[in-house]
Scaffold this active site. Structure first.
Site, PDB file in Angstrom:
ATOM      1  N   LYS A 110       4.954  40.384  38.278  1.00  0.00           N
ATOM      2  CA  LYS A 110       5.281  38.924  37.739  1.00  0.00           C
ATOM      3  C   LYS A 110       4.563  37.808  38.849  1.00  0.00           C
ATOM      4  O   LYS A 110       4.185  36.717  38.742  1.00  0.00           O
ATOM      5  CB  LYS A 110       6.767  38.714  37.607  1.00  0.00           C
ATOM      6  CG  LYS A 110       7.064  37.735  36.409  1.00  0.00           C
ATOM      7  CD  LYS A 110       8.179  38.037  35.750  1.00  0.00           C
ATOM      8  CE  LYS A 110       8.384  36.992  34.583  1.00  0.00           C
ATOM      9  NZ  LYS A 110       9.499  37.138  34.203  1.00  0.00           N
ATOM     10  N   LYS A 189      -2.951  51.428  22.090  1.00  0.00           N
ATOM     11  CA  LYS A 189      -1.498  51.959  22.298  1.00  0.00           C
ATOM     12  C   LYS A 189      -0.515  51.156  21.550  1.00  0.00           C
ATOM     13  O   LYS A 189      -0.547  50.006  21.669  1.00  0.00           O
ATOM     14  CB  LYS A 189      -1.165  52.258  23.810  1.00  0.00           C
ATOM     15  CG  LYS A 189       0.101  52.741  24.057  1.00  0.00           C
ATOM     16  CD  LYS A 189       0.617  52.594  25.543  1.00  0.00           C
ATOM     17  CE  LYS A 189       2.162  52.942  25.632  1.00  0.00           C
ATOM     18  NZ  LYS A 189       2.852  52.515  26.444  1.00  0.00           N
ATOM     19  N   LYS A 192       5.184  46.707  21.818  1.00  0.00           N
ATOM     20  CA  LYS A 192       5.537  45.629  21.303  1.00  0.00           C
ATOM     21  C   LYS A 192       4.873  44.357  21.794  1.00  0.00           C
ATOM     22  O   LYS A 192       4.642  43.354  20.965  1.00  0.00           O
ATOM     23  CB  LYS A 192       7.083  45.203  21.821  1.00  0.00           C
ATOM     24  CG  LYS A 192       8.313  45.919  21.200  1.00  0.00           C
ATOM     25  CD  LYS A 192       9.378  45.214  21.786  1.00  0.00           C
ATOM     26  CE  LYS A 192       9.839  45.738  23.301  1.00  0.00           C
ATOM     27  NZ  LYS A 192      10.110  47.060  23.486  1.00  0.00           N
TER      28      LYS A 192
HETATM   29  P1  ADP Z   1       6.833  48.729  24.420  1.00  0.00           P
HETATM   30  O1  ADP Z   1       5.436  49.065  25.046  1.00  0.00           O
HETATM   31  O2  ADP Z   1       6.598  48.633  22.760  1.00  0.00           O
HETATM   32  O3  ADP Z   1       7.430  47.417  25.039  1.00  0.00           O
HETATM   33  P2  ADP Z   1       8.757  50.145  25.861  1.00  0.00           P
HETATM   34  O4  ADP Z   1       8.109  49.751  27.137  1.00  0.00           O
HETATM   35  O5  ADP Z   1       9.960  49.583  25.494  1.00  0.00           O
HETATM   36  O6  ADP Z   1       7.691  49.921  24.752  1.00  0.00           O
HETATM   37  O7  ADP Z   1       8.787  51.594  25.612  1.00  0.00           O
HETATM   38  C1  ADP Z   1       9.966  52.442  25.619  1.00  0.00           C
HETATM   39  C2  ADP Z   1       9.731  53.981  25.863  1.00  0.00           C
HETATM   40  O8  ADP Z   1       8.892  54.463  24.708  1.00  0.00           O
HETATM   41  C3  ADP Z   1       9.118  54.293  26.796  1.00  0.00           C
HETATM   42  O9  ADP Z   1       9.649  55.535  27.438  1.00  0.00           O
HETATM   43  C4  ADP Z   1       7.778  54.478  26.500  1.00  0.00           C
HETATM   44  O10 ADP Z   1       7.081  55.676  27.320  1.00  0.00           O
HETATM   45  C5  ADP Z   1       7.783  55.005  25.071  1.00  0.00           C
HETATM   46  N1  ADP Z   1       6.646  54.451  24.208  1.00  0.00           N
HETATM   47  C6  ADP Z   1       6.646  53.263  24.006  1.00  0.00           C
HETATM   48  N2  ADP Z   1       5.273  53.159  23.269  1.00  0.00           N
HETATM   49  C7  ADP Z   1       4.649  54.344  23.260  1.00  0.00           C
HETATM   50  C8  ADP Z   1       3.567  54.833  22.774  1.00  0.00           C
HETATM   51  N3  ADP Z   1       2.767  54.112  21.988  1.00  0.00           N
HETATM   52  N4  ADP Z   1       3.401  56.236  22.768  1.00  0.00           N
HETATM   53  C9  ADP Z   1       4.030  56.868  23.196  1.00  0.00           C
HETATM   54  N5  ADP Z   1       5.424  56.497  23.788  1.00  0.00           N
HETATM   55  C10 ADP Z   1       5.637  55.342  24.045  1.00  0.00           C
END
Ligand code: ADP
Ligand code: TRP
Length: 325
Positions: A110, A189, A192
């Site tokens: 950030k 990938k 969100k």
């Molecule tokens: P986002 O990328 O949607 O913000 P988060 O960072 O909140 O997701 O991820 C929460 C958990 O879900 C983490 O442990 C992350 O490794 C897993 N995760 C998120 N997106 C994926 C994905 N596309 N494939 C595998 N695991 C994922």
């Protein structure tokens, strides 16, 4: 052996979250002691809308229970229902060197972007250390992006123990299996932040629509296709048996199959796969008293354990009541 992990309620769970994390957390509940909490205090560093946070924490609890988290095996609670964690955060903060926090990614990224950051974000890893140390956690399953934070928790525990005696159990990270990166509807990938997610609790109509919107290349229907370079197929593999996978792969290679057909096959399996959880979720959502009781019982168990550890830390650093030893 205590396993503990926290999940931030910052959005509806998507397939990536389920296969990459939640499913693996739930599998760990067979351990003697599993503690899972919804990290609503951490979520405050990004969500500044009371109604939204209330909704998201309730959704997270319902989702986890519907997906198989069993309150008879694991303790589920809201982070903010255990005030002891905030008190421990302060004790830990007083022994945390600035440089330890300055090197943490969330803050560093950030700052590098020139974005304004607040003290909550800067000290986020200390609250996370308190989350872990408060319950004598041995193993902390997390995604690889969180491993640094577990190392910080360990460093803080070591420092506190060095100064005040053997107070905290040293936790170890258990990195989740992230070999299957779940792709999103655009092939990147699923995340969100990329706006390419498919939610676990999508109703079937919307689910179908989302799956039909998955981007594909312009290979004609007649032409043979390579399943292994197709993200529809990658998603299909999450739900399909080896036989189903082999059959669809064969359809790809033979030619004459349009992507629409693969999408329909994906929709059918995904819809079936999550249908029982969807039904359980609807049942739970219609019974708020049960959800309340589960979270209260979880908080009670967490506070009992957390109270013991906090008292140990207070005694060690000279904060126990004057009449006590
Ligand atoms: P986002 O990328 O949607 O913000 P988060 O960072 O909140 O997701 O991820 C929460 C958990 O879900 C983490 O442990 C992350 O490794 C897993 N995760 C998120 N997106 C994926 C994905 N596309 N494939 C595998 N695991 C994922
Ligand atoms: N920071 C973690 C995340 O964003 C959530 C979390 C908070 C956590 N406290 C924790 C995870 C303690 C493990 C242990 O994913």
């Amino acid at each position: 052996m205590r396993v503990l992990s926290g999940i931030q309620p910052t959005g509806r769970f998507h397939w990536g979250n389920y296969f990459g994390a939640i499913r693996q957390y739930i599998a760990l509940q067979q351990h003697e002691q599993a503690f899972y909490f919804i990290a609503d205090l951490h979520a405050l560093t990004t969500i500044r809308d009371a109604a939204l946070l209330r909704q998201l924490r309730q959704d997270a609890a319902l989702d986890l229970l519907a997906l198989g988290l069993d309150p008879a095996r694991a303790t589920l609670f809201l982070q903010s229902d255990v005030p002891e964690v905030v008190e421990l955060t302060w004790l830990l903060m007083t022994v945390t060197p600035m440089h330890l926090l300055e090197k943490c990614h969330a803050w560093k990224d950030k700052k590098a972007k020139g974005l304004p950051a607040d003290a909550g974000l800067f000290t986020y890893p200390v609250l996370m250390a308190a989350d872990i140390l408060l319950y004598d956690s041995d193993i902390v399953p997390v995604g690889s992006d969180q491993v640094q934070h577990i190392e910080v928790a360990r460093d803080i525990a070591l420092r506190f123990n060095h100064l005040f005696g053997d107070v905290f159990v040293l936790p170890a990270a258990r990195t989740l299996d992230e070999s299957a990166k779940v792709p999103g509807v655009d092939g990147d990938k699923m995340s969100k932040s990329y706006g390419n997610t498919i939610e676990v609790f999508e109703d079937p109509k919307k689910l179908r629509k989302k799956i039909m919107s998955i981007k594909t290349d312009s290979t004609p229907v007649d032409a043979p296709k390579d399943p292994n370079s197709c993200h529809i197929f990658m998603l299909y593999q999450l739900f399909a048996t080896p036989e189903q996978q082999a059959a669809l792969a064969e359809r790809y290679r033979a030619g004459g199959m349009g992507y629409g057909e693969a999408k329909q096959a994906l929709f059918e399996l995904a819809d079936q796969f999550f249908a029982p959880a969807r039904a359980r979720r609807a049942e739970l959502a219609a019974d708020p008293a049960t959800l309340h009781d589960i979270l209260q019982a979880g908080a009670q168990a967490a506070r009992t354990k957390g109270g013991e550890v906090l008292a140990r830390a207070q005694r060690a650093c000279g904060l126990s009541s004057l009449s006590a030893g």
